[in-house]
Design an enzyme around this catalytic site. Structure first.
Site, PDB file in Angstrom:
ATOM      1  N   LYS A  10       0.746  -1.566  -0.320  1.00 47.74           N
ATOM      2  CA  LYS A  10       0.110   0.142   0.233  1.00 47.74           C
ATOM      3  C   LYS A  10       1.403   1.048   0.188  1.00 47.74           C
ATOM      4  CE  LYS A  10      -2.741   1.242   3.291  1.00 47.74           C
ATOM      5  NZ  LYS A  10      -2.217   3.142   3.602  1.00 47.74           N
ATOM      6  N   LYS A  41       5.691   7.956  -7.963  1.00 50.44           N
ATOM      7  CA  LYS A  41       5.901   9.652  -7.277  1.00 50.44           C
ATOM      8  C   LYS A  41       7.287   9.243  -7.802  1.00 50.44           C
ATOM      9  CE  LYS A  41       5.016   8.202  -2.535  1.00 50.44           C
ATOM     10  NZ  LYS A  41       4.858   7.665  -1.531  1.00 50.44           N
TER      11      LYS A  41
HETATM   12  P1  ADP Z   1       5.689   4.031   0.231  1.00 55.33           P
HETATM   13  O1  ADP Z   1       7.213   3.327  -0.708  1.00 55.33           O
HETATM   14  O2  ADP Z   1       5.494   2.649   0.649  1.00 55.33           O
HETATM   15  O3  ADP Z   1       5.040   4.733  -0.375  1.00 55.33           O
HETATM   16  P2  ADP Z   1       7.823   5.339   2.206  1.00 55.33           P
HETATM   17  O4  ADP Z   1       8.961   4.616   1.990  1.00 55.33           O
HETATM   18  O5  ADP Z   1       7.809   6.297   1.088  1.00 55.33           O
HETATM   19  O6  ADP Z   1       6.552   4.453   1.493  1.00 55.33           O
HETATM   20  O7  ADP Z   1       7.715   5.725   3.204  1.00 55.33           O
HETATM   21  C1  ADP Z   1       6.726   6.791   3.920  1.00 55.33           C
HETATM   22  C2  ADP Z   1       6.904   7.110   5.233  1.00 55.33           C
HETATM   23  O8  ADP Z   1       6.831   6.796   6.059  1.00 55.33           O
HETATM   24  C3  ADP Z   1       8.470   7.751   5.519  1.00 55.33           C
HETATM   25  O9  ADP Z   1       8.627   8.955   5.373  1.00 55.33           O
HETATM   26  C4  ADP Z   1       9.450   7.104   5.843  1.00 55.33           C
HETATM   27  O10 ADP Z   1       9.956   7.608   6.754  1.00 55.33           O
HETATM   28  C5  ADP Z   1       7.601   6.391   6.824  1.00 55.33           C
HETATM   29  N1  ADP Z   1       9.043   5.246   7.042  1.00 55.33           N
HETATM   30  C6  ADP Z   1       8.124   4.003   6.894  1.00 55.33           C
HETATM   31  N2  ADP Z   1       9.134   3.090   7.859  1.00 55.33           N
HETATM   32  C7  ADP Z   1       9.262   2.928   8.532  1.00 55.33           C
HETATM   33  C8  ADP Z   1       9.904   2.746   9.678  1.00 55.33           C
HETATM   34  N3  ADP Z   1      10.326   1.648   9.879  1.00 55.33           N
HETATM   35  N4  ADP Z   1      10.340   3.325  10.758  1.00 55.33           N
HETATM   36  C9  ADP Z   1      10.258   5.055  10.603  1.00 55.33           C
HETATM   37  N5  ADP Z   1       9.877   5.379   9.385  1.00 55.33           N
HETATM   38  C10 ADP Z   1       8.952   4.815   8.466  1.00 55.33           C
HETATM   39 MG    MG Z   2       7.600   4.542  -2.456  1.00 60.18          MG
END
Ligand code: ADP
Ligand code: MG
Ligand code: SF4
Length: 287
Positions: A10, A41
């Protein structure tokens, strides 16, 4: 031959964070890694490149100029190769097109033959039920699929939908499932929920990653935890995950829950969560 891995989940669940930390950890192990962002994105590889985004394949194509490999593949932390498929202009056109076009172009330009990566990670937005987003599962792009999920019910619904997609293509040479990467696991009950979901869907858990301030602090500097805080516990957890993914040859068809069953399952857990909160005295009365 490269190990081709697709990581679904998601939006906002932590796919890109997990993918880039995995890429960084794998490259630290001496492997040649390529990370391909397949989310419109286009920010999958930012933390491998100082927080800056690279031009996406679709944007480069739209510019109309002759395309060299160096226009679409960029080097990031520790030599990790970074690619962003890109997406349509906001509000127009097909969101899945980026993935299809990017993969076609990478093959056409012999990118995989040129760089010979040991591991290719496809970071794919997975809560969209759409032909384009299933490309990495079909057509021999990836062999192993993982999903990043938390104990949040929407994340679990998205994972369950992914399982349905995998089951659909499994008999026609589609990629198979290799495990759930449980993210934002801080309380015991969150692990219980995701463990139970894995049990119900006959899937396995590839690793547990807690929510950590180290991730946030690293991201603010445009880095992975592996780069910014290599001595931290969180970095060690990502390295552990990288090793277990490298050694994980499990490939199977998951058993997704049918919608009604999933709903009943989620309701029973929400009852447990409510009772737990009441016991902690956080809620005075329940509905
Ligand atoms: P996606 O790629 O699934 O859309 P992201 O990797 O960009 O999601 O993460 C969304 C937000 O959540 C980011 O700001 C990221 O730093 C934060 N995040 C994701 N995993 C963790 C974690 N284990 N601890 C702290 N923050 C996290
Ligand atoms: Mg992403
Ligand atoms: Fe594009 Fe097909 Fe996805 Fe629609 S369903 S966005 S046309 S790939």
């Amino acid at each position: 031959k490269a190990r081709n891995i697709a990581i679904y989940g998601k939006g906002g669940i932590g796919k890109s964070t997990t993918s880039s930390n995995l890429s960084a950890a794998l490259s630290d192990l001496g492997l040649k890694v390529m990370q391909i962002g397949c989310d419109p994105k286009s920010d999958s590889t930012n933390n491998l490149r100082g927080g800056k985004s690279i031009p996406s394949v679709l944007d480069t194509l739209r510019s109309g100029k002759r395309i060299e490999i160096s226009d679409i593949v960029y080097e990031g932390f520790n030599g990790v190769l970074c690619v962003e498929a890109g997406g349509p202009e906001p509000g127009v056109g097909c969101a899945g097109r980026g993935i299809i076009t990017a993969i076609e172009l990478l093959r056409q330009k012999n990118v995989f033959k040129e760089f010979k990566p040991d591991v290719v990670i496809y970071d794919v937005l997975g809560d969209v039920v759409c032909g384009g987003f299933s490309i990495p599962i079909r057509e021999g792009v990836a062999e192993q699929v993982y999903t990043v999920a938390s104990s949040d019910f929407m994340a679990i619904y998205a994972a369950n939908n992914l399982f349905k997609g995998i089951r659909k293509y499994a008999n026609n040479g589609g990629a198979l499932f290799s495990g759930i990467i449980a993210n934002s696991m801080n309380q015991p009950i969150q692990k219980e929920i995701i463990n139970d979901f894995a049990l119900q869907t006959k899937t396995t858990i590839a690793g547990f990653i807690p929510r950590s301030l180290d991730v946030t602090r690293s991201e603010l500097r445009g880095q992975t935890v592996i780069e910014h805080a290599p001595e931290s516990e969180q970095a060690e957890l990502y390295r552990e995950l990288a090793r277990s993914i490298l050694n994980n040859d499990k490939k199977y068809v998951p058993a997704p829950l049918e919608s009604e069953k999933l709903k009943i399952w989620a309701e029973s857990w929400s009852d447990i969560l409510l009772r737990e909160r009441e016991q902690k005295g956080q809620v005075k009365h329940s509905i």
